[in-house]
Design an enzyme around this catalytic site. Structure first.
Site, PDB file in Angstrom:
ATOM      1  N   LYS A   1       0.845  -1.191   0.000  1.00 52.51           N
ATOM      2  CA  LYS A   1       0.000   0.000   0.000  1.00 52.51           C
ATOM      3  C   LYS A   1       0.889   1.253   0.000  1.00 52.51           C
ATOM      4  CE  LYS A   1      -4.426   0.953   0.272  1.00 52.51           C
ATOM      5  NZ  LYS A   1      -5.320   0.498  -0.783  1.00 52.51           N
TER       6      LYS A   1
ATOM      7  N   LYS B   1       0.333 -12.791  -9.431  1.00 48.83           N
ATOM      8  CA  LYS B   1      -0.570 -13.699  -8.724  1.00 48.83           C
ATOM      9  C   LYS B   1      -2.012 -13.374  -9.097  1.00 48.83           C
ATOM     10  CE  LYS B   1      -2.152 -12.488  -4.803  1.00 48.83           C
ATOM     11  NZ  LYS B   1      -2.504 -12.071  -3.446  1.00 48.83           N
TER      12      LYS B   1
ATOM     13  N   LYS C   1      -8.238 -10.744  -6.983  1.00 48.30           N
ATOM     14  CA  LYS C   1      -9.455  -9.990  -7.320  1.00 48.30           C
ATOM     15  C   LYS C   1      -9.136  -8.504  -7.481  1.00 48.30           C
ATOM     16  CE  LYS C   1     -10.242 -11.089  -2.531  1.00 48.30           C
ATOM     17  NZ  LYS C   1     -10.731 -12.104  -1.676  1.00 48.30           N
TER      18      LYS C   1
HETATM   19  P1  TYM Z   1      -7.942 -13.872   0.476  1.00 46.61           P
HETATM   20  O1  TYM Z   1      -9.377 -13.545   0.582  1.00 46.61           O
HETATM   21  O2  TYM Z   1      -7.078 -12.903  -0.270  1.00 46.61           O
HETATM   22  O3  TYM Z   1      -7.742 -15.275  -0.191  1.00 46.61           O
HETATM   23  C1  TYM Z   1      -8.413 -16.460   0.278  1.00 46.61           C
HETATM   24  C2  TYM Z   1      -7.484 -17.662   0.125  1.00 46.61           C
HETATM   25  O4  TYM Z   1      -7.146 -17.850  -1.250  1.00 46.61           O
HETATM   26  C3  TYM Z   1      -5.722 -17.900  -1.389  1.00 46.61           C
HETATM   27  N1  TYM Z   1      -5.354 -17.285  -2.677  1.00 46.61           N
HETATM   28  C4  TYM Z   1      -4.509 -17.839  -3.548  1.00 46.61           C
HETATM   29  N2  TYM Z   1      -3.839 -18.996  -3.531  1.00 46.61           N
HETATM   30  C5  TYM Z   1      -3.049 -19.279  -4.606  1.00 46.61           C
HETATM   31  N3  TYM Z   1      -2.940 -18.471  -5.700  1.00 46.61           N
HETATM   32  C6  TYM Z   1      -3.608 -17.298  -5.756  1.00 46.61           C
HETATM   33  N4  TYM Z   1      -3.494 -16.528  -6.825  1.00 46.61           N
HETATM   34  C7  TYM Z   1      -4.438 -16.929  -4.648  1.00 46.61           C
HETATM   35  N5  TYM Z   1      -5.223 -15.863  -4.368  1.00 46.61           N
HETATM   36  C8  TYM Z   1      -5.774 -16.095  -3.148  1.00 46.61           C
HETATM   37  C9  TYM Z   1      -5.191 -17.070  -0.210  1.00 46.61           C
HETATM   38  O5  TYM Z   1      -3.852 -17.368   0.086  1.00 46.61           O
HETATM   39  C10 TYM Z   1      -6.149 -17.463   0.873  1.00 46.61           C
HETATM   40  O6  TYM Z   1      -5.770 -18.686   1.463  1.00 46.61           O
HETATM   41  N6  TYM Z   1      -6.529 -12.418   5.061  1.00 46.61           N
HETATM   42  C11 TYM Z   1      -7.059 -13.520   4.278  1.00 46.61           C
HETATM   43  C12 TYM Z   1      -8.420 -14.002   4.752  1.00 46.61           C
HETATM   44  C13 TYM Z   1      -8.442 -14.423   6.180  1.00 46.61           C
HETATM   45  C14 TYM Z   1      -7.902 -15.631   6.728  1.00 46.61           C
HETATM   46  C15 TYM Z   1      -8.187 -15.575   8.119  1.00 46.61           C
HETATM   47  C16 TYM Z   1      -7.209 -16.715   6.180  1.00 46.61           C
HETATM   48  C17 TYM Z   1      -9.017 -13.718   7.190  1.00 46.61           C
HETATM   49  N7  TYM Z   1      -8.857 -14.424   8.343  1.00 46.61           N
HETATM   50  C18 TYM Z   1      -7.770 -16.593   8.967  1.00 46.61           C
HETATM   51  C19 TYM Z   1      -6.801 -17.727   7.049  1.00 46.61           C
HETATM   52  C20 TYM Z   1      -7.073 -17.660   8.403  1.00 46.61           C
HETATM   53  C21 TYM Z   1      -7.210 -13.062   2.830  1.00 46.61           C
HETATM   54  O7  TYM Z   1      -7.259 -11.898   2.539  1.00 46.61           O
HETATM   55  O8  TYM Z   1      -7.339 -14.100   1.927  1.00 46.61           O
END
Ligand code: TYM
Length: 330
Positions: free
Chosen positions: A112, A195, A198
């Site tokens: 950021k 990567k 969204k």
């Molecule tokens: P988020 O919403 O960005 O992504 C959700 C999950 O998808 C995985 N992911 C990917 N894996 C491989 N390649 C990609 N291109 C890719 N894009 C997303 C992420 O690694 C994730 O596992 N902060 C977290 C959400 C969260 C969370 C938690 C996760 C909130 N509390 C507690 C685990 C435990 C997040 O923004 O993920």
């Protein structure tokens, strides 16, 4: 063994194949191996989404999409973050065992900073994002957190926070392990470079409509040195091949396609057409389940309520232990 993971419902486009292959698919399998908890982390989305309707809609949409993909509320405790007020309560306590310096090292904050005009414009919510995530995890005595590569640093700081807390107040919090599947740790986006994400707009949403999906697929960046379909191409520079592999395209046929691509015997559009067909075929059962579940709104509300009640049973126990340990119990 207790397992927990989650997603930030920050996009109205919903889940993409990076989420699915990076985490959800494995999580669905893990449901038979341990006690699983899964959350829709809508408090996390407050730092990027400012419209109440959008937060509400994204939260319900992601909840529904996960059910359609196989998160089973009979096997897992499936809940929405904001329904468990013990989470931000624990976050407030954990704020005191993490330093500003540690939070300044987090990728999300640093990214950021790299894009923002001034650091003063970055919300405290974004800065605090990893502490909120630590609270999600530590509240539930979790052993394992399956995530994609991009969340590794967050689980590492969670471990650090738990250790610091335990050193100060006694052995109360479970230090979780991170679990990342090597082959699918970082699914590439449709630009073939970064990567899939969204926020970068280089994603392939699983539940998008067919027309949009077709357009997304036709826009995938392929080997740029190839001008005509008869030019030799490098399959490593065409991310469609990796997607086909993820979607269980027949291995031998895929190798033949790669060979034809190298020899300039197949065009990019033909490969993209195959990807489109394969994508729809692979996700058909989930897309059908999605339509069916979407029709039953009362069931969805009941599942959400039941999930938060089960989550809070565990959460309130941890909070009691934490309060006693810190000396803030009544
Ligand atoms: P988020 O919403 O960005 O992504 C959700 C999950 O998808 C995985 N992911 C990917 N894996 C491989 N390649 C990609 N291109 C890719 N894009 C997303 C992420 O690694 C994730 O596992 N902060 C977290 C959400 C969260 C969370 C938690 C996760 C909130 N509390 C507690 C685990 C435990 C997040 O923004 O993920």
């Amino acid at each position: 063994m207790r397992i927990l993971s989650g997603i930030n419902p920050s996009s109205s486009k919903g889940l993409h194949i990076g989420n699915y292959f990076g985490m959800v698919k494995r999580f669905v399998e893990l449901q038979t191996e341990g006690e699983c908890l899964f959350l829709v982390a809508n408090l996390h989305s407050l730092n990027t989404v400012y419209t109440p309707d959008e937060i509400r809609n994204n939260t319900s949409a992601i909840f529904l999409q996960y059910l359609a993909l196989g998160i089973d509320p009979q096997k897992s405790i499936f809940f929405v973050e904001s329904d468990v007020p013990e989470i931000p309560y624990l976050q407030t306590i954990l704020n005191n065992v993490v330093t500003v310096a540690e939070l300044k090292r987090m990728h999300g904050y640093k990214d950021k900073l790299a894009h923002e005009v001034s650091p003063d414009e970055i919300s405290a919510g974004l800065f605090e994002y990893p502490v909120l995530m630590a609270a999600d995890i530590l509240l539930f005595d979790v052993d394992l957190v399956p995530v994609g590569e991009d969340q590794k640093q967050h689980v590492e700081i969670t471990r650090e926070i738990a250790r610091t807390f335990n050193n100060r107040f006694g052995n109360v919090l479970t230090v979780p392990e991170v679990k990342i599947q090597k082959e699918t740790a970082r699914i590439l986006g449709t630009d073939g470079q970064r990567k899939m994400s969204k926020s970068l707009g280089n994603d392939l949403p699983i539940f998008g409509n067919e027309k949009e999906l077709y357009t997304h697929i036709m826009r995938i960046t392929t080997d740029p040195s190839r001008i005509r379909p008869t030019d030799p191409g490098d399959p490593a520079k065409n991310v469609c091949f990796s997607y086909l592999q993820l979607l269980d395209f027949d291995a031998q046929q895929l190798e033949e396609l790669r060979e034809q691509y190298r020899e300039g015997k197949i065009g990019d559009v033909a490969i993209k057409e195959m990807l489109y067909e394969k994508f729809l075929h692979y996700f058909k059962p989930y897309r059908d389940a999605h339509v069916e579940l979407a029709a039953d709104v009362p069931k969805l509300s009941a599942l959400r309520k039941a999930g938060s009640e089960r989550a809070r049973e565990i959460a309130t126990k941890t909070i009691s232990k934490v309060q006693r340990a810190c000396g803030i119990n009544a």
